[in-house]
Enzyme design. Structure first.
Site, PDB file in Angstrom:
ATOM      1  N   GLU A  48       0.844  -1.191   0.000  1.00 45.62           N
ATOM      2  CA  GLU A  48       0.000   0.000   0.000  1.00 45.62           C
ATOM      3  C   GLU A  48       0.883   1.245   0.000  1.00 45.62           C
ATOM      4  OE1 GLU A  48      -3.585  -0.251  -0.008  1.00 45.62           O
ATOM      5  OE2 GLU A  48      -2.773  -2.189  -0.567  1.00 45.62           O
TER       6      GLU A  48
ATOM      7  N   LYS B 250     -10.193  -6.654   4.011  1.00 45.32           N
ATOM      8  CA  LYS B 250     -10.598  -7.777   3.158  1.00 45.32           C
ATOM      9  C   LYS B 250     -11.471  -8.768   3.937  1.00 45.32           C
ATOM     10  CE  LYS B 250      -6.530  -7.123   0.285  1.00 45.32           C
ATOM     11  NZ  LYS B 250      -5.086  -7.354   0.151  1.00 45.32           N
TER      12      LYS B 250
ATOM     13  N   ASP C 229      -4.916  -3.857   6.107  1.00 47.10           N
ATOM     14  CA  ASP C 229      -5.360  -4.236   4.762  1.00 47.10           C
ATOM     15  C   ASP C 229      -6.104  -5.581   4.800  1.00 47.10           C
ATOM     16  OD1 ASP C 229      -5.018  -3.919   1.672  1.00 47.10           O
ATOM     17  OD2 ASP C 229      -4.277  -5.935   2.112  1.00 47.10           O
TER      18      ASP C 229
HETATM   19  N1  HSE Z   1      -1.186  -4.223  -0.410  1.00 44.22           N
HETATM   20  C1  HSE Z   1      -2.021  -5.282  -0.842  1.00 44.22           C
HETATM   21  C2  HSE Z   1      -1.298  -6.608  -0.658  1.00 44.22           C
HETATM   22  C3  HSE Z   1      -2.416  -5.083  -2.283  1.00 44.22           C
HETATM   23  O1  HSE Z   1      -0.072  -6.584  -0.439  1.00 44.22           O
HETATM   24  O2  HSE Z   1      -1.918  -7.644  -0.718  1.00 44.22           O
HETATM   25  C4  HSE Z   1      -3.486  -5.986  -2.782  1.00 44.22           C
HETATM   26  O3  HSE Z   1      -4.703  -5.780  -2.104  1.00 44.22           O
END
Ligand code: HSE
Length: 393
Positions: free
Chosen positions: A178, A193, A189
Site C-alpha cells: 500500500e 478484506k 489491509d
Molecule cells: N497491499 C495489498 C497486498 C495489495 O499486499 O496484498 C493488494 O490488495
C-alpha cells in the site's frame, strides 16, 4: 462500454493496458473514454484529465472504474458515479469495507451495478466464489492469507533469511505494498478484506473494531529459527467463524504444518477459503497483489457488467447478527525482550504457559485460551507492541 477510469497508478494502468491493448476479444467494444489523474503534470494522453467532473457529467460514460485507493475522495467519487447512474467497479478495499452497505443500496436505488471483485484476493475470483457458494450454503467459515506484501515478507524471511526491510522494499518495488505499508504490516489491509468477505457471509456490515487483529510488525529472525525447529511455517492468517446470528473474526500470525496448503503460499500469492455444509471446504489460490492480477479482476467485473452476468444473490446487509469474541481460541506463542519479561509474565498470571527456547529473547507458549484473552493480557501488560511478538501455534 465507455469507461471513466479514476486513477492510473499500478492497478489503473493495468486496466488501461488490458483494455487499450485489446488483450481479450471480450473487451473489444470497451473504450477508456476518460482517465482521471491527480495533477495537470500527470496528463500524458489526450483522454487524461485532472477534473473529475468531466467524467461524472459525461452522459456517454456508463461505467466508472475506481482505482485510486484510500477513503477520500474515493467515497465521494463512487457515490457521485452511482448517483449519476453509472456502474462502478473498484479494487479499493478500504472504501468498500467502510461503505459496502451504502454503496450496495445506492447502486440498487440507481439501477446500476456495483462490483468489487479486485478488492479481496487480487486476481483470485473470491468474491464471486463466495457469493456463488451462498446460493446453496450458509458459509460458516472464511479464512485465508489475504495480503501479498506480508506474505512475501514472511515467506522470504523464512526461506532466504532476508531482512524484514529488504522484503518490504521488494514488495514496494513490485507494486504490492500500500502507499502507506503500515496498513499491510499491521494487518489493516487484511482486516478490510476480512470485513468485506465476512459482511457478505453474515449479511451485516462487520466493523473494524470487532476484528481481533495482530500484524507482523514485531517478527524477528529468532522466531523463524524456533518455528523451523518445529517444522512449521508462519503466515498472516485471517479467519471468521459464523454461527447463525453470531460471528467472530481474527487476524494473526499463525503457524502451519509444512504440508498445510497455507504453508505453501509464498510471495504475493493469496489463499482464500470457505466452508459450507454441502460444498465442504473450498480453497482458491492465486496472485493477491500486483498490477495485472488485480487489473484482471477489475476487467472481469467489467465483462460481467457488459454481458449482464450479474445475477449472483444480492446481500442487503440488514441481518441482525452480533459479534461474539469468545468463539475463537488457540495456543499462543509470545516472544518478548528481557526488559519487559516481568510485565508480560505478570499479565499472564493464572494462564498455564511453557517457556520455549528462543535465541536472545524470552518466549512461552500458552495453553488453549480464547483469542480475546491474549489481546486483553498483552494490552494489560502495557508494553510497546514492537517489543512483543504473538503468533498462534
Ligand atoms: N497491499 C495489498 C497486498 C495489495 O499486499 O496484498 C493488494 O490488495
Amino acid at each position: 462500454m465507455r469507461i471513466g477510469l479514476l486513477g492510473c497508478g499500478i492497478v489503473g494502468s493495468g486496466v488501461y493496458d488490458i483494455i487499450t491493448d485489446k488483450m481479450s476479444p471480450m473487451v473489444k467494444n470497451f473504450e477508456i473514454a476518460k482517465v482521471l489523474v491527480k495533477t495537470p503534470e500527470e496528463i500524458t494522453k489526450p483522454e487524461m484529465t485532472n477534473n473529475a467532473e468531466e467524467i461524472f457529467s459525461d452522459k456517454t460514460i456508463d461505467t466508472v472504474v475506481e482505482a485510486m485507493g484510500g477513503i477520500h475522495p474515493a467515497y465521494e467519487f463512487i457515490t457521485r458515479a452511482l448517483n449519476s447512474q453509472k456502474n462502478v467497479v473498484t479494487a479499493n478495499k478500504a472504501v468498500v469495507a467502510k461503505y459496502i452497505d451504502e454503496f450496495t443500496a445506492l447502486a440498487k436505488a440507481n439501477n446500476v451495478v456495483f462490483l468489487y471483485e479486485a478488492s479481496v484476493g487480487g486476481g483470485v475470483p473470491w468474491i464471486k466464489a463466495l457469493r456463488q457458494a451462498m446460493r446453496i450454503d450458509e458459509v460458516t467459515h472464511i479464512s485465508g492469507v489475504f495480503n501479498g506484501t506480508t506474505n512475501l515478507i514472511l515467506s522470504e524471511m523464512e526461506e532466504k533469511g532476508l531482512s524484514f526491510d529488504e522484503c518490504l522494499n521488494t514488495a514496494r518495488r513490485m507494486g504490492y505494498a500500500e502507499a502507506d505499508p503500515t496498513a499491510d504490516i499491521d494487518g489493516i489491509d487484511v482486516r478490510n478484506k476480512l470485513i468485506i468477505s465476512t459482511s457478505l457471509a453474515v449479511g451485516k456490515k462487520v466493523l473494524a473494531e470487532e476484528i481481533m487483529t495482530y500484524g507482523i510488525r514485531g517478527v524477528a529472525e529468532c522466531d523463524f529459527e524456533y518455528f523451523k525447529s518445529l517444522n512449521k511455517h508462519l503466515r498472516l492468517f485471517a479467519e471468521s467463524v459464523i454461527d447463525e446470528d453470531m460471528y467472530c473474526c481474527r487476524i494473526e500470525p499463525t503457524l502451519f504444518d509444512v504440508d498445510a496448503p497455507e504453508a505453501g503460499i509464498k510471495l504475493n500469492y493469496n489463499i482464500c477459503s470457505l466452508y459450507g455444509r454441502t460444498i465442504g471446504t473450498l480453497k482458491y489460490i492465486g496472485q493477491g497483489a500486483g498490477k495485472f492480477p488485480t487489473a484482471n479482476a477489475i476487467v472481469q467485473d467489467l465483462i460481467d457488467i457488459d454481458t449482464k452476468n450479474t445475477t449472483l444473490p444480492e446481500v442487503s446487509f440488514d441481518k441482525n447478527a452480533k459479534c461474539e469474541m469468545t468463539m475463537l481460541q488457540g495456543r499462543y506463542y509470545v516472544r518478548y525482550s528481557a526488559q519487559c519479561a516481568q510485565k508480560i509474565e505478570d499479565a499472564f498470571r493464572g494462564i498455564n504457559f511453557t517457556k520455549v527456547p528462543v535465541n536472545g529473547a524470552v518466549a512461552f507458549v500458552t495453553e488453549q485460551i480464547p483469542t480475546i484473552t491474549i489481546h486483553d493480557r498483552i494490552e494489560s501488560a502495557g508494553v510497546d507492541l514492537s517489543d512483543v511478538f504473538v503468533a498462534r501455534m
